[in-house]
Write a protein that holds these residues in place. Structure first.
Motif, PDB file in Angstrom:
ATOM      1  N   LEU A  83       0.825  -1.203   0.000  1.00  0.00           N
ATOM      2  CA  LEU A  83       0.000   0.000   0.000  1.00  0.00           C
ATOM      3  C   LEU A  83       0.862   1.256   0.000  1.00  0.00           C
ATOM      4  N   ALA A  84       1.935   1.255   0.797  1.00  0.00           N
ATOM      5  CA  ALA A  84       2.833   2.414   0.821  1.00  0.00           C
ATOM      6  C   ALA A  84       3.526   2.596  -0.522  1.00  0.00           C
ATOM      7  N   SER A  85       3.935   1.494  -1.153  1.00  0.00           N
ATOM      8  CA  SER A  85       4.576   1.582  -2.463  1.00  0.00           C
ATOM      9  C   SER A  85       3.611   2.119  -3.511  1.00  0.00           C
ATOM     10  N   ALA A  86       2.353   1.654  -3.449  1.00  0.00           N
ATOM     11  CA  ALA A  86       1.352   2.150  -4.404  1.00  0.00           C
ATOM     12  C   ALA A  86       1.069   3.632  -4.169  1.00  0.00           C
ATOM     13  N   ALA A  87       1.036   4.040  -2.904  1.00  0.00           N
ATOM     14  CA  ALA A  87       0.831   5.467  -2.612  1.00  0.00           C
ATOM     15  C   ALA A  87       1.977   6.312  -3.156  1.00  0.00           C
ATOM     16  N   GLY A  88       3.200   5.797  -3.019  1.00  0.00           N
ATOM     17  CA  GLY A  88       4.339   6.515  -3.592  1.00  0.00           C
ATOM     18  C   GLY A  88       4.263   6.612  -5.107  1.00  0.00           C
ATOM     19  N   ALA A  89       3.854   5.507  -5.754  1.00  0.00           N
ATOM     20  CA  ALA A  89       3.707   5.533  -7.210  1.00  0.00           C
ATOM     21  C   ALA A  89       2.596   6.491  -7.627  1.00  0.00           C
ATOM     22  N   LEU A  90       1.510   6.522  -6.850  1.00  0.00           N
ATOM     23  CA  LEU A  90       0.421   7.456  -7.156  1.00  0.00           C
ATOM     24  C   LEU A  90       0.885   8.895  -7.001  1.00  0.00           C
ATOM     25  N   ARG A  91       1.665   9.143  -5.970  1.00  0.00           N
ATOM     26  CA  ARG A  91       2.185  10.495  -5.775  1.00  0.00           C
ATOM     27  C   ARG A  91       3.134  10.886  -6.902  1.00  0.00           C
ATOM     28  N   ALA A  92       3.868   9.887  -7.444  1.00  0.00           N
ATOM     29  CA  ALA A  92       4.805  10.162  -8.529  1.00  0.00           C
ATOM     30  C   ALA A  92       4.116  10.365  -9.875  1.00  0.00           C
ATOM     31  N   GLY A  93       2.798  10.114  -9.946  1.00  0.00           N
ATOM     32  CA  GLY A  93       2.062  10.365 -11.186  1.00  0.00           C
ATOM     33  C   GLY A  93       1.511   9.136 -11.861  1.00  0.00           C
ATOM     34  N   ASP A  94       1.751   7.936 -11.308  1.00  0.00           N
ATOM     35  CA  ASP A  94       1.213   6.710 -11.902  1.00  0.00           C
ATOM     36  C   ASP A  94      -0.213   6.522 -11.409  1.00  0.00           C
ATOM     37  N   LEU A  95      -1.179   7.104 -12.105  1.00  0.00           N
ATOM     38  CA  LEU A  95      -2.569   7.070 -11.660  1.00  0.00           C
ATOM     39  C   LEU A  95      -3.217   5.717 -11.884  1.00  0.00           C
ATOM     40  N   ALA A  96      -2.593   4.840 -12.643  1.00  0.00           N
ATOM     41  CA  ALA A  96      -3.180   3.519 -12.904  1.00  0.00           C
ATOM     42  C   ALA A  96      -2.775   2.492 -11.851  1.00  0.00           C
ATOM     43  N   ASN A 139      -7.825   1.952  -3.605  1.00  0.00           N
ATOM     44  CA  ASN A 139      -8.154   1.698  -5.012  1.00  0.00           C
ATOM     45  C   ASN A 139      -9.269   2.603  -5.489  1.00  0.00           C
ATOM     46  N   ALA A 140     -10.294   2.780  -4.632  1.00  0.00           N
ATOM     47  CA  ALA A 140     -11.398   3.673  -5.013  1.00  0.00           C
ATOM     48  C   ALA A 140     -10.911   5.107  -5.160  1.00  0.00           C
ATOM     49  N   MET A 141     -10.060   5.534  -4.226  1.00  0.00           N
ATOM     50  CA  MET A 141      -9.512   6.895  -4.301  1.00  0.00           C
ATOM     51  C   MET A 141      -8.661   7.070  -5.556  1.00  0.00           C
ATOM     52  N   ALA A 142      -7.831   6.058  -5.863  1.00  0.00           N
ATOM     53  CA  ALA A 142      -6.988   6.143  -7.055  1.00  0.00           C
ATOM     54  C   ALA A 142      -7.826   6.193  -8.323  1.00  0.00           C
ATOM     55  N   ALA A 143      -8.899   5.381  -8.360  1.00  0.00           N
ATOM     56  CA  ALA A 143      -9.771   5.391  -9.538  1.00  0.00           C
ATOM     57  C   ALA A 143     -10.465   6.737  -9.693  1.00  0.00           C
ATOM     58  N   GLU A 144     -10.932   7.289  -8.565  1.00  0.00           N
ATOM     59  CA  GLU A 144     -11.594   8.597  -8.622  1.00  0.00           C
ATOM     60  C   GLU A 144     -10.603   9.686  -9.034  1.00  0.00           C
ATOM     61  N   LEU A 145      -9.376   9.599  -8.502  1.00  0.00           N
ATOM     62  CA  LEU A 145      -8.359  10.585  -8.879  1.00  0.00           C
ATOM     63  C   LEU A 145      -7.995  10.466 -10.350  1.00  0.00           C
ATOM     64  N   GLU A 146      -7.889   9.220 -10.842  1.00  0.00           N
ATOM     65  CA  GLU A 146      -7.579   9.021 -12.257  1.00  0.00           C
ATOM     66  C   GLU A 146      -8.684   9.590 -13.140  1.00  0.00           C
ATOM     67  N   ARG A 147      -9.958   9.346 -12.727  1.00  0.00           N
ATOM     68  CA  ARG A 147     -11.076   9.884 -13.501  1.00  0.00           C
ATOM     69  C   ARG A 147     -11.071  11.417 -13.477  1.00  0.00           C
ATOM     70  N   ALA A 148     -10.834  11.978 -12.268  1.00  0.00           N
ATOM     71  CA  ALA A 148     -10.816  13.440 -12.169  1.00  0.00           C
ATOM     72  C   ALA A 148      -9.679  14.039 -12.987  1.00  0.00           C
ATOM     73  N   MET A 149      -8.497  13.411 -12.949  1.00  0.00           N
ATOM     74  CA  MET A 149      -7.377  13.925 -13.719  1.00  0.00           C
ATOM     75  C   MET A 149      -7.619  13.786 -15.215  1.00  0.00           C
ATOM     76  N   ARG A 150      -8.286  12.671 -15.606  1.00  0.00           N
ATOM     77  CA  ARG A 150      -8.606  12.506 -17.020  1.00  0.00           C
ATOM     78  C   ARG A 150      -9.603  13.577 -17.477  1.00  0.00           C
ATOM     79  N   GLU A 151     -10.614  13.843 -16.635  1.00  0.00           N
ATOM     80  CA  GLU A 151     -11.570  14.901 -16.983  1.00  0.00           C
ATOM     81  C   GLU A 151     -10.888  16.262 -16.993  1.00  0.00           C
ATOM     82  N   LEU A 152      -9.977  16.463 -16.037  1.00  0.00           N
ATOM     83  CA  LEU A 152      -9.264  17.740 -16.003  1.00  0.00           C
ATOM     84  C   LEU A 152      -8.388  17.916 -17.235  1.00  0.00           C
ATOM     85  N   ALA A 153      -7.742  16.810 -17.652  1.00  0.00           N
ATOM     86  CA  ALA A 153      -6.924  16.885 -18.867  1.00  0.00           C
ATOM     87  C   ALA A 153      -7.795  17.163 -20.087  1.00  0.00           C
ATOM     88  N   ALA A 154      -8.978  16.510 -20.107  1.00  0.00           N
ATOM     89  CA  ALA A 154      -9.893  16.757 -21.234  1.00  0.00           C
ATOM     90  C   ALA A 154     -10.363  18.213 -21.236  1.00  0.00           C
TER      91      ALA A 154
END
Length: 538
Positions: free
Chosen positions: A243-256, A275-290
């Motif tokens: 979980l800590a490693s995934a949080a670090g990867a998420l912080r580094a920009g790996d939203l998947a 996982n739910a937070m990461a999915a929501e963040l990925e969706r929000a970032m994708r919408e923000l990019a769009a």
């Protein structure tokens, strides 16, 4: 080592001072042991006292040397070699000193008891235990603070030590009567020195036995707890580490990044929430990019629009200004014979400017969603015939292009705005006539196709180049064959057709063959109510 640590009592003395301190302790304790054992007449009590006394002297002198001796400076290898050499010096020096005291006592006082003195192995084990604990504690403290696995292990070790203390107390409480009976106080002592020595050596022997028993029980409990609980702790901490490693990867920009959810405990719920937070963040970032891309596209479109509008407005304004300046220059003179023709040109340029402004205004309202539409049942055939009648005469007179209408019988009404539909057809018709050579044909047609009304404007003109087809709906875009200003057209007609058609819920498409002609197709939904009956005409 910092100055504060050098001034502290622990690990602050050099080897000579440590040897002197521990040697003095060995001399004092060994002398007391000799005095107490020499006045003990019972052989069994004397043997037990000598054995426990020698053990006490070694187990007390070794910790003092381990705690007081300064650490070795240098790299890891130098430190290990230095620690081994110092340990040997302390242990063997104390053992040799205890033997020297015994031999000296036996020579000075004939009949003194002789015993084995300090056991180097016992003394070395005690020194190694306390020295390793003191040197290893900072590293262990850093490790338990930085790793969850070692933090949980530390908690288990502390619990094991507490249990060891309790067990040791109970064991010693049960064994204390037996020890007192074995170390029975002599009935007759020649003087107070022997009594004091006997008491001190008895107490030290009991304390040393207590410490040794505690260390033994602690090691057994630590070994059992580590062997039994290590796999469970490792599985738990592995999930947290993932979980800590995934949080670090998420912080580094790996939203998947995601973590596998295992179990039903708090860690599993935390994994699912991550996982739910990461999915929501990925969706929000994708919408923000769009949204960012949309905004960037709109800004680029606005810049292109401003540039295109400036270019399109420049020509009629420059023409009007030129003719007006010419008229004003000759205003006090007799009007020139070309004044009427000049006024006609200015009127035509004004009309072109007005159409351009009207089209831009309409496109802006469509884009903002503020274009008023009166959607109702519309008789498409009537609209096509009216547009053809208005354009046929001028098309034949100027370009010798014939305009025909072909509408399917019993055509149901379309769901549209009649005025906007007429604007669409007029724009397509004007565009077709403009690009059709003399002797050509423009055909307006309408038929039903399923749940839609299809309006088609076909011509036998020059056609559209394949590379221009994807861009003909862009504002102010004109193909290579239509970029001559003399042929008219601002590049807004087809963009307006597309925007108005889609605003009414329809779609528009084009088919074209270079040199043979083009066909524009507008699809509109069927009306839910009948079209109003057109007024009768004579």
């Amino acid at each position: 080592m910092s100055p504060l640590n050098r001034r502290s009592w622990l690990m602050s003395a050099g080897l000579p001072r440590v040897l002197a301190e521990t040697g003095l302790l060995v001399i004092v304790l060994t002398s007391l042991l000799l005095v107490a054992a020499g006045d003990t007449e019972e052989a069994q009590s004397r043997a037990i006292l000598l054995g426990l006394g020698g053990f006490a002297v070694g187990t007390l002198a070794a910790p003092l040397g381990a705690l007081r001796l300064r650490r070795v400076d240098g790299d890891r290898r130098q430190q290990v070699k230095g620690e081994v050499a110092r340990a040997a010096a302390v242990v063997l020096g104390n053992a040799a000193l205890s033997w020297a005291v015994i031999i000296t006592g036996s020579a000075l006082f004939p009949g003194s008891p002789v015993f084995a003195g300090i056991d180097p192995f016992t003394c070395g084990a005690s020194y190694g235990f306390w020295r390793g604990l003191l040197i290893g504690w900072p590293a262990w403290d850093r490790l338990r603070r930085s790793r969850l696995l070692w933090s949980l292990t530390h908690a288990q070790l502390v619990a094991s030590l507490v249990i060891a203390v309790v067990v040791t107390v109970f064991v010693m409480a049960g064994a204390l009567p037996q020890i007192e009976s074995e170390l029975s106080f002599p009935e007759e002592l020649p003087g107070p020195a022997a009594a004091v020595a006997w008491v001190i050596i008895s107490i030290l022997a009991t304390v040393s036995l207590l410490v040794a028993l505690f260390v033994l029980i602690s090691l057994i409990l630590i070994l059992l707890v580590t062997v039994l609980s290590r796999p469970v702790l490792k599985r738990t901490t592995r999930r947290v580490e993932e979980l800590a490693s995934a949080a670090g990867a998420l912080r580094a920009g790996d939203l998947a990044t995601r973590v596998p959810v295992s179990g039903e405990d708090e860690v599993a719920r935390l994994q699912a929430d991550f996982n739910a937070m990461a999915a929501e963040l990925e969706r929000a970032m994708r919408e923000l990019a769009a949204e960012r891309d949309t905004v960037a596209h709109l800004l680029q479109s606005q810049r292109e629009l401003v540039a295109a509008v400036s270019h399109e407005l420049r020509t009629p304004v420059a023409t009007l200004r030129g003719y007006l300046e010419s008229a004003l220059a000759h205003w006090n003179e007799e009007p020139p014979p070309t004044l009427r023709a000049d006024l006609a040109i200015m009127a035509r340029e004004t009309e072109q400017l007005q159409r351009l402004i009207d089209d831009l205004f309409t496109l802006s309202r469509v884009e903002a969603g503020q274009l008023p539409l009166r959607l109702e049942g519309v008789d498409v055939g009537t609209v096509l015939r009216r547009c053809a009648a208005a354009a046929a005469g001028l098309a034949w007179e100027r370009s010798r292009v014939e305009v025909l209408v072909e509408v399917a019988p019993d055509l149901p009404p379309a769901h549209a705005d009649a005025a906007r539909l007429e604007q669409i057809v007029r724009n397509l018709l004007t565009n077709a006539v403009r690009h059709t050579p003399p002797g050509g044909l423009v055909l307006l047609g309408a038929e039903r196709d399923g749940d839609a009304i299809v309006v088609q404007v076909s011509d036998t003109g020059e056609g559209i180049a394949p590379e221009d087809l994807p861009r003909i709906w862009e504002r102010f875009y004109r193909g290579a064959g239509a970029r001559d200003d003399a042929r008219g057209g601002s590049g807004l007609g087809l963009a307006l057709v597309k925007e108005l058609t889609e605003a009414m819920g329809g779609s528009v498409a084009v088919e074209s063959t270079l040199g043979q002609g083009s066909r524009f197709t507008v699809r509109l939904p069927l009306a839910r109510t009948p079209a109003p009956t057109p007024p009768a005409t004579s």
